[in-house]
Scaffold this active site. Structure first.
Site, PDB file in Angstrom:
ATOM      1  N   SER A   1       0.808  -1.216   0.000  1.00 21.37           N
ATOM      2  CA  SER A   1       0.000   0.000   0.000  1.00 21.37           C
ATOM      3  C   SER A   1       0.840   1.264   0.000  1.00 21.37           C
ATOM      4  CB  SER A   1      -0.922  -0.001   1.219  1.00 21.37           C
ATOM      5  OG  SER A   1      -0.160  -0.163   2.412  1.00 21.37           O
TER       6      SER A   1
ATOM      7  N   VAL B   1       8.841  -2.812  -4.227  1.00 20.90           N
ATOM      8  CA  VAL B   1      10.229  -3.260  -4.104  1.00 20.90           C
ATOM      9  C   VAL B   1      10.776  -3.673  -5.463  1.00 20.90           C
ATOM     10  CG1 VAL B   1      11.790  -4.906  -3.008  1.00 20.90           C
ATOM     11  CG2 VAL B   1       9.818  -4.028  -1.738  1.00 20.90           C
TER      12      VAL B   1
ATOM     13  N   LYS C   1      13.321  -0.520  -1.798  1.00 17.45           N
ATOM     14  CA  LYS C   1      11.930  -0.225  -1.450  1.00 17.45           C
ATOM     15  C   LYS C   1      11.663   1.250  -1.738  1.00 17.45           C
ATOM     16  CE  LYS C   1       8.726  -0.643   2.487  1.00 17.45           C
ATOM     17  NZ  LYS C   1       8.605  -1.120   3.901  1.00 17.45           N
TER      18      LYS C   1
ATOM     19  N   ASP D   1       3.519  -6.470  12.754  1.00 19.14           N
ATOM     20  CA  ASP D   1       2.908  -6.791  11.464  1.00 19.14           C
ATOM     21  C   ASP D   1       3.480  -8.100  10.918  1.00 19.14           C
ATOM     22  OD1 ASP D   1       1.180  -6.372   9.382  1.00 19.14           O
ATOM     23  OD2 ASP D   1       2.483  -4.996   8.288  1.00 19.14           O
TER      24      ASP D   1
END
Length: 530
Positions: free
Chosen positions: A169, A173, A187, A316
């Protein structure tokens, strides 16, 4: 019950979003030094806020109009409510894709609230937003690289693949190679992210605060720090430092990719490229000579150490952020098996547990593993659940009813991960919706985020073993107990106190050994009945 709360929440959002988003957008435009950026804000922010307002208003009207006059418990109301849920979920999905950025992260978070948000929303968000994220064009990527590093990708790197290997979102990469031959993962933040960030965060914050009133577990904590990749890089370094200093016995078994600081900024992060298996790719893990069972144990130990000893937790841990490879320099066993090393990606979302919270949380899990009803109540109360909802808190943490939580059987917390388990949990969630909402309102936000982390880890374990691994509970029991003993040692360092703690540690080993024997016997009995 959840539908009524959802309707009230969306109605408030429809009224407030234009005011908040518009006000912040006007401030951003008036203070911008870049005419091009100001023009872009003028063109995009009002459209994004209007989309949000119209979506919220449409959903609110749909619930009110469609359910008007239908008896609360009637079959017809249930059928209509299901249809409204599906229509509203599609509208929300469309909003997330059109606005992009943190709206997609918001939708992804909704997809993880399996037991509190209507299933129609959960399934829609999971199916679409977890696998379909926006991709910036190569021209946009070049623009970001040139702005951040002072040159085009083919000037900064000797190789740079224009096609991303992954997109999320907030960023995507690309694979590259430095001029000294090192293969790297670059990234790159999506170009539009910072243009409308102020207005987006103001409106998303409004959404979060509104939903948090009705769904207290909805604690979407994304802030500007997730857009600063240097903070992410520093988190990865701190994480590894914690393992080396506080958990040296497993430091070699966990790894974070090396950061190339000379090629990293707040909007672009260059890291060592990791050629590994994703943690839920059981076929590839086996091909590498690694047992999925060993991976499950390692994941449990790594995150138990973070929660109970470090107090600095990667929040996460979904499958895309956990990779597995054979332990470097590790040798194959006689049977040809290899030990796993866990590679942690995406260090943008971490939470720190203060000392009292970390200590009480460790003591609570120790009590849960050992079916200690008094210890469970004491530490649930300390964490804010209250004496009236402590049993419910234990159930939410373990996804087990109270009678199973305090059952002395070694497998009392095990989940099978099948449809029966899911149906039972959804039934409890619906039956105790109001009590769960009140409980989550009382708990510290960091504990609510630990619940989300636990859910992610359960999903990982279930993908590896199709259910709970009983040995993971023994690992959690050991690490949480060690953390409690270490805390007691800090409180008093007298010789007598040390002897007492040594005896407590010895008794812990005896108890864990007894549970391990019981587990072996249970596994043997199951094997014989097959």
């Amino acid at each position: 019950m959840a539908a009524r709360f959802l309707f009230r929440a969306t109605k408030k959002l429809a009224l407030a979003a234009p005011i908040v988003g518009g006000g912040v957008a006007a401030a951003a435009i008036s203070t911008s030094d870049d005419p091009a950026t100001a023009l872009k804000l003028c063109a995009t922010v009002p459209l994004r806020v209007t989309r949000l307002s119209l979506t919220a208003a449409t959903i609110a009207f749909d619930y009110e109009y469609s359910l008007w006059g239908l008896p609360e418990d009637s079959i017809e109301r249930s059928k209509v409510k299901h249809e409204v849920h599906n229509r509203s979920a599609r509208k929300l999905e469309e909003l997330c894709f059109k606005n992009g950025g943190i709206y997609i992260k918001l939708g992804q978070h909704i997809g993880q609230l399996e037991y509190l948000v209507p299933q129609e929303y959960v399934l829609r968000m999971r199916e679409s937003l977890l696998n379909r994220c926006p991709v910036s064009s190569y021209d946009q990527v070049c623009e970001v690289v040139k702005t951040e590093l002072g040159g085009m990708p083919d000037e900064i790197f000797s190789e740079f693949d224009p096609v991303p290997i992954a997109s999320a979102s907030l960023a995507q990469v690309h694979v590259g190679r430095t001029h000294d031959g090192q293969k790297v993962a670059v990234k790159v933040q999506h170009a539009h992210m910072t243009d409308t960030a102020s207005a987006d965060y103001a409106t998303v914050e409004l959404i979060v605060n509104t939903l948090h009133r009705f769904f207290p577990t909805f604690d979407y904590s994304c802030g500007y720090q997730e857009l600063d990749f240097l903070i992410e890089a520093k988190n990865s370094v701190k994480c590894m430092d914690n393992f080396r200093k506080l958990s040296p016995h497993i430091a070699d078994y966990v790894y974070a990719p090396r950061v190339y600081w000379n090629f990293s900024t707040s909007k672009l992060l260059t890291m060592e490229f990791m050629d590994c298996a994703q943690v839920n790719d059981v076929k590839e893990i086996r091909r590498l000579g690694i047992q999925p069972h060993d991976v499950t144990k390692l994941v449990s130990q790594v995150f138990a150490e973070m929660m109970f000893k470090h107090g600095f937790v990667h929040c996460d841990p979904h499958a895309a952020n956990l990779l597995v490879r054979p332990l470097p320099q590790g040798k194959r066993s006689i049977l040809g098996k290899r030990k796993p090393q866990l590679v942690l990606l995406d260090h943008g979302l971490y939470k720190e547990l203060d000392f009292p919270t970390r200590t009480n949380y460790a003591a609570l899990w120790k009590a849960l593993i050992f079916s200690d009803a008094c210890g469970i109540k004491e530490n649930c109360v300390k964490l804010g659940a209250g004496e009236d909802l402590y049993a419910l808190f234990a159930g939410v943490l373990t996804m087990r009813p109270w009678n199973r939580v305090i059952d002395p059987a070694v497998d009392h917390l095990a989940l099978q991960g099948d449809d029966n388990d899911r149906s039972e949990l959804q039934m409890y969630a619906s039956q105790y919706f109001l009590q769960i909402s009140e409980l989550l309102r009382r708990l510290p936000r960091v504990i609510i985020l630990m619940l989300k982390t636990n859910d992610c880890l359960r999903a990982v374990n279930n993908s590896l073993l199709k259910g709970s691994s009983l040995e993971t509970f023994l690992i959690i029991g050991r690490v949480s107990s060690e953390a409690v003993i270490e805390t007691k040692l800090l409180q008093n360092k007298s010789s007598l106190w040390r002897i007492k703690l040594w005896l407590e540690e010895w008794l812990l080993e005896v108890r864990l050994f007894g549970m391990q024997v019981a587990l072996w016997l249970l596994q043997l009995r199951k094997a014989l009945t097959l």
